[in-house]
Design an enzyme around this catalytic site. Structure first.
Site, PDB file in Angstrom:
ATOM      1  N   HIS A 261      -7.551   2.583   3.506  1.00 20.93           N
ATOM      2  CA  HIS A 261      -7.286   3.481   4.522  1.00 20.93           C
ATOM      3  C   HIS A 261      -8.947   3.693   5.425  1.00 20.93           C
ATOM      4  CE1 HIS A 261      -3.457   4.857   3.148  1.00 20.93           C
ATOM      5  NE2 HIS A 261      -3.354   5.317   4.264  1.00 20.93           N
TER       6      HIS A 261
ATOM      7  N   CYS B 115     -11.249   2.676  -0.412  1.00 17.21           N
ATOM      8  CA  CYS B 115      -9.760   3.053  -0.320  1.00 17.21           C
ATOM      9  C   CYS B 115      -9.481   2.247   0.984  1.00 17.21           C
ATOM     10  CB  CYS B 115      -9.682   4.445   0.009  1.00 17.21           C
ATOM     11  SG  CYS B 115      -8.042   5.006   0.779  1.00 17.21           S
TER      12      CYS B 115
ATOM     13  N   ASP C  34       0.816  -1.193  -0.195  1.00 23.30           N
ATOM     14  CA  ASP C  34       0.037   0.054  -0.104  1.00 23.30           C
ATOM     15  C   ASP C  34       0.907   1.417  -0.069  1.00 23.30           C
ATOM     16  OD1 ASP C  34      -2.363   1.566   0.233  1.00 23.30           O
ATOM     17  OD2 ASP C  34      -1.891   1.914   2.339  1.00 23.30           O
ATOM     18  N   SER C  35       0.135   2.409  -0.128  1.00 17.99           N
ATOM     19  CA  SER C  35       1.124   3.637  -0.304  1.00 17.99           C
ATOM     20  C   SER C  35       1.325   3.923   1.049  1.00 17.99           C
ATOM     21  CB  SER C  35       0.305   4.780  -0.797  1.00 17.99           C
ATOM     22  OG  SER C  35      -1.023   4.872  -0.118  1.00 17.99           O
TER      23      SER C  35
ATOM     24  N   CYS D 118      -4.303  -1.416  -2.102  1.00 19.98           N
ATOM     25  CA  CYS D 118      -4.487  -0.133  -2.292  1.00 19.98           C
ATOM     26  C   CYS D 118      -5.358   0.211  -3.832  1.00 19.98           C
ATOM     27  CB  CYS D 118      -3.173   0.534  -2.638  1.00 19.98           C
ATOM     28  SG  CYS D 118      -2.984   2.201  -3.057  1.00 19.98           S
ATOM     29  N   ASN D 119      -6.602   0.534  -3.395  1.00 20.58           N
ATOM     30  CA  ASN D 119      -7.561   0.767  -4.500  1.00 20.58           C
ATOM     31  C   ASN D 119      -6.820   1.491  -5.914  1.00 20.58           C
ATOM     32  OD1 ASN D 119     -10.149  -0.416  -3.689  1.00 20.58           O
ATOM     33  ND2 ASN D 119      -9.432   0.480  -1.932  1.00 20.58           N
TER      34      ASN D 119
HETATM   35  N1  DGL Z   1      -5.119   3.073   0.543  1.00 18.58           N
HETATM   36  C1  DGL Z   1      -4.886   3.540  -0.794  1.00 18.58           C
HETATM   37  C2  DGL Z   1      -6.527   3.235  -1.465  1.00 18.58           C
HETATM   38  O1  DGL Z   1      -6.739   2.195  -1.172  1.00 18.58           O
HETATM   39  C3  DGL Z   1      -4.764   5.006  -0.525  1.00 18.58           C
HETATM   40  C4  DGL Z   1      -4.110   5.751  -1.691  1.00 18.58           C
HETATM   41  C5  DGL Z   1      -3.310   6.940  -1.031  1.00 18.58           C
HETATM   42  O2  DGL Z   1      -2.169   6.995  -0.715  1.00 18.58           O
HETATM   43  O3  DGL Z   1      -4.005   7.978  -1.458  1.00 18.58           O
HETATM   44  O4  DGL Z   1      -6.455   3.984  -2.328  1.00 18.58           O
END
Ligand code: DGL
Length: 269
Positions: free
Chosen positions: A196, A194, A7-8, A70-71
């Site tokens: 998060h 997302c 993930d980011s 991560c989407n």
């Molecule tokens: N968890 C990421 C997602 O599912 C977050 C992306 C981001 O870093 O903005 O999209």
């Protein structure tokens, strides 16, 4: 033997937690590209380059299978990576499809034509980049007909969570839900698109009201992964479990420990 989870930042921990609960015998190597989070405000090429770099780093560490938890990365990079050709024995999977399978009441891997489903008015909460990609609507259209999706780009929520500012995150969730309701007053279901956002699931549910069914990805992705590993047991790879970050390891460890309520120790890459 470990599966890579990318993930980011910290959001993918919501997927990791569910996967660890569902598959206690499997090891996972988590990679947070914290130095470049949030991805949701970047353009598609940028997200693709960053995602590709992270996935290659996990493959190089022996994780033959990598989950894009991560989407934003799934929307911008998954199809492009798969179509570009993957190295021998390496795989990458995203997080959209299990969610859409659940919403469209299908079995994992059901390739029959799209059909009508029970839910008709769906609110999608996601990052600006995921909303702009329309990837969710495209995948849904392959499987369901007659579903009206209203998307709300939730600017700022990922930044606030990464910074540990949960008061700001809560205020932003309320304002994004209000904005969505101005466009779609009575959604039947809401998608937390997302990874998060499950960290704010109670706040989304409270703002939406108890009668709105909220879908989040953790358990659905964990179930799909269990199914995948049953069919492809050789994909467990040779990697070792752990937590990697491109950011400040001490800071990321503190936040992760706070969110998962157990000691999590990241190391820098
Ligand atoms: N968890 C990421 C997602 O599912 C977050 C992306 C981001 O870093 O903005 O999209």
């Amino acid at each position: 033997m470990a599966v890579g989870v990318f993930d980011s930042g910290l959001g993918g921990l919501t997927v990791l937690q569910a996967a660890q609960a569902r598959l206690p015998e499997v090891d996972f190597l988590y990679y947070a590209d914290s130095a470049h989070a949030p991805y949701g405000v970047r353009d598609a090429d940028d997200v693709f380059e960053l995602t590709q770099k992270a996935v290659h780093a996990l493959w190089a560490r022996g994780c033959d299978l990598v989950i894009l938890a991560c989407n934003t990365a799934s929307a911008a990079a998954l199809r492009r990576m798969q179509e570009g050709g993957l190295p021998d024995g390496k795989r990458v999977l995203g997080v959209f499809v299990p969610l859409i399978e659940a919403l469209s009441e299908r079995q994992w891997g059901d390739n029959s034509p799209p059909r009508e489903v029970a839910v008709q008015h769906v609110a999608l909460f996601a990052t600006p980049a995921t909303v702009a990609s329309r990837a969710f609507q495209r995948e849904l259209a392959f499987r369901a007909i007659g579903v009206d999706v209203e998307a709300q780009a939730c600017g700022g929520v990922v930044d606030a969570i990464e910074d540990g500012d949960m008061i700001l995150a809560e205020a932003l969730v309320r304002s994004h839900v209000d904005a969505l309701k101005r466009k779609m007053p009575s959604p039947q279901a809401a998608i937390l698109g997302c990874t998060h956002y499950p960290l704010m699931e109670a706040e989304f549910q409270a703002a939406l009201g108890a009668d709105v069914k909220v879908y989040s990805q953790g358990a659905l992705v964990a179930e799909a992964l269990a199914d995948y590993l049953t069919r492809h047991p050789g994909m467990l790879g040779t990697g070792e479990a752990g937590y990697l970050t491109t950011g400040d390891a001490a800071r990321v460890s503190d936040r992760a420990t706070q969110f998962l309520r157990r000691q999590i120790s990241f190391v820098g890459v």
